[in-house]
Design a protein around this motif. Sequence first.
Motif, PDB file in Angstrom:
ATOM      1  N   UNK A 259     -12.972   3.730  37.467  1.00 42.22           N
ATOM      2  CA  UNK A 259     -12.875   5.161  36.652  1.00 42.22           C
ATOM      3  C   UNK A 259     -12.800   4.483  35.124  1.00 42.22           C
ATOM      4  N   UNK A 260     -11.992   3.831  34.880  1.00 40.69           N
ATOM      5  CA  UNK A 260     -12.042   3.237  33.485  1.00 40.69           C
ATOM      6  C   UNK A 260     -11.223   1.730  33.068  1.00 40.69           C
ATOM      7  N   UNK A 261     -11.685   1.305  32.048  1.00 43.20           N
ATOM      8  CA  UNK A 261     -11.811  -0.244  32.392  1.00 43.20           C
ATOM      9  C   UNK A 261     -10.612  -0.405  31.585  1.00 43.20           C
ATOM     10  N   UNK A 262     -10.440  -1.742  31.759  1.00 48.30           N
ATOM     11  CA  UNK A 262      -8.976  -2.182  31.204  1.00 48.30           C
ATOM     12  C   UNK A 262      -8.229  -1.353  30.103  1.00 48.30           C
ATOM     13  N   UNK A 263      -9.384  -1.851  28.808  1.00 47.96           N
ATOM     14  CA  UNK A 263      -8.869  -1.030  27.517  1.00 47.96           C
ATOM     15  C   UNK A 263      -8.827   0.399  27.971  1.00 47.96           C
TER      16      UNK A 263
ATOM     17  N   UNK B 152     -12.302   9.656  31.732  1.00 53.60           N
ATOM     18  CA  UNK B 152     -12.089   8.268  33.278  1.00 53.60           C
ATOM     19  C   UNK B 152     -10.811   9.176  33.865  1.00 53.60           C
ATOM     20  N   UNK B 153     -10.549  10.198  34.363  1.00 54.31           N
ATOM     21  CA  UNK B 153      -9.174  10.457  35.016  1.00 54.31           C
ATOM     22  C   UNK B 153      -9.856  11.242  36.045  1.00 54.31           C
ATOM     23  N   UNK B 154      -9.320  11.189  37.873  1.00 51.75           N
ATOM     24  CA  UNK B 154      -9.772  12.071  38.988  1.00 51.75           C
ATOM     25  C   UNK B 154      -8.132  12.955  38.770  1.00 51.75           C
ATOM     26  N   UNK B 155      -8.415  14.035  39.811  1.00 47.45           N
ATOM     27  CA  UNK B 155      -7.697  14.930  40.945  1.00 47.45           C
ATOM     28  C   UNK B 155      -8.009  15.220  41.658  1.00 47.45           C
ATOM     29  N   UNK B 156      -7.436  15.046  42.957  1.00 45.18           N
ATOM     30  CA  UNK B 156      -7.723  14.679  44.380  1.00 45.18           C
ATOM     31  C   UNK B 156      -6.784  16.029  45.145  1.00 45.18           C
ATOM     32  N   UNK B 157      -7.048  16.822  45.622  1.00 46.64           N
ATOM     33  CA  UNK B 157      -6.502  18.053  45.717  1.00 46.64           C
ATOM     34  C   UNK B 157      -6.373  17.710  47.152  1.00 46.64           C
ATOM     35  N   UNK B 158      -5.169  18.114  48.181  1.00 37.67           N
ATOM     36  CA  UNK B 158      -4.389  18.094  49.776  1.00 37.67           C
ATOM     37  C   UNK B 158      -4.848  17.054  50.817  1.00 37.67           C
ATOM     38  N   UNK B 159      -5.993  17.684  51.149  1.00 36.48           N
ATOM     39  CA  UNK B 159      -6.942  16.006  52.130  1.00 36.48           C
ATOM     40  C   UNK B 159      -7.301  15.069  51.426  1.00 36.48           C
ATOM     41  N   UNK B 160      -7.761  15.303  50.511  1.00 42.17           N
ATOM     42  CA  UNK B 160      -8.570  14.449  49.789  1.00 42.17           C
ATOM     43  C   UNK B 160      -7.389  13.312  48.898  1.00 42.17           C
TER      44      UNK B 160
END
Length: 414
Positions: A12-16, A83-91
Amino acid sequence: MHLFALGVNHTTAPVSIREHVAFHSESLSLALRDLTAHRPVKEAAILSTCNRTELYCNTDDPQAALEWLAEYHRLQPSSIQPYTYTLNSHDAVKHAFRVAAGLDSMVLGEPQILGQMKQAVKIAENAGTLGTLLHKLFQKTFAVAKEVRTTTDIGASSVSMAAASVKLAQRIFGDLKPLKVLFIGAGEMIELCAEHFAAQQPAAIAVANRTLDRGLQLAQRFDGQAILLADLPEHLADYDIVITSTASQLPIVGLGMVERAVKLRKHRPIFIVDLAVPRDVEPEVGDLDDVFLYSVDDLAQIVQEGLGNRQLAAAEAETIIDVRVDNFMHWLETREAVPTIRALRDHADRVRRHEVEKALKQIARGEDPQRVLEVLSNTLTNKFLHAPSHALNTATGTDREALEALIRQLYQTL
């Protein structure tokens, strides 16, 4: 309890971007306490590697945790939000299992991530930020990772970052025996790289480190020498290959340093692999002639070698993980019902104690024990069945049909 996994990773995000939200291991405990003390976060663990920075939280407000991540690193939340992700519960559970099993790594099936996750959990335990939910999650996560490793070939034909660095050097130089190799840092990644390069029998090996003793300890394993990191500018020109991976928050190999080294080398090429996040080498170094600079993201193509065999094993691993996620979610749903079950039992126990006290007083007054017990049993039966009976009598239509079916299920009656 609300379980979330959130953060950024190499997909989701480059090293920079990743280097700006990375945590030094020595600062993790303080960061965890800060997160749980000033935000609506009940439990937390932070996994920070060259490929990811992830927060595993028990919270009702994951957005607050993401805002904390940005603010802690003195960034605007909007600068990392894309670039972020948010996963809830099962995921979130499935993600943790996949990460530990090496299914979410840049190198599919690589084993280092499991040790890194165990270290992150240990730090969280020592910081006092793990509770029942996260403790159970990681306990199960490590068990699933072990099951995947022992029942599939997910780790077979895996090309590590260390091995990829050697392969890339060979593509540029061919035979590595006439070359001199410099390792900057003395951590686990450098140790792995040193083992791979030493197998190619280069002309010389050296380790540059902040403390000479630690650098010398590693260098002597490969008949090499050690130098102080402070002396690096004087020695850089002596080496054809440079592999760096330190925990420095700022670049330690600058553009000017490399420019001087290239000049002293009379434009003989120098190969640099920067495996650190944040990066150890200023990105502008890659623009110099006669310098081949590669970051962790640049090695992605090489580490895909042998991917076909590992993808078959990965499919087996995904099946295992899906079953184990369902098991964990069942446990989690059971835990969520605990307050209701406890309240129901407390209510029933209060009724029981009240009626038993009445019965004991009646017996103490000389009343017939058999009659007292008969009254006690009838009273308890009536009181325990009053609520469902009243609900059933007052319900109408489809509500009554659904309630009747539920009561039959609860009391297992025909």
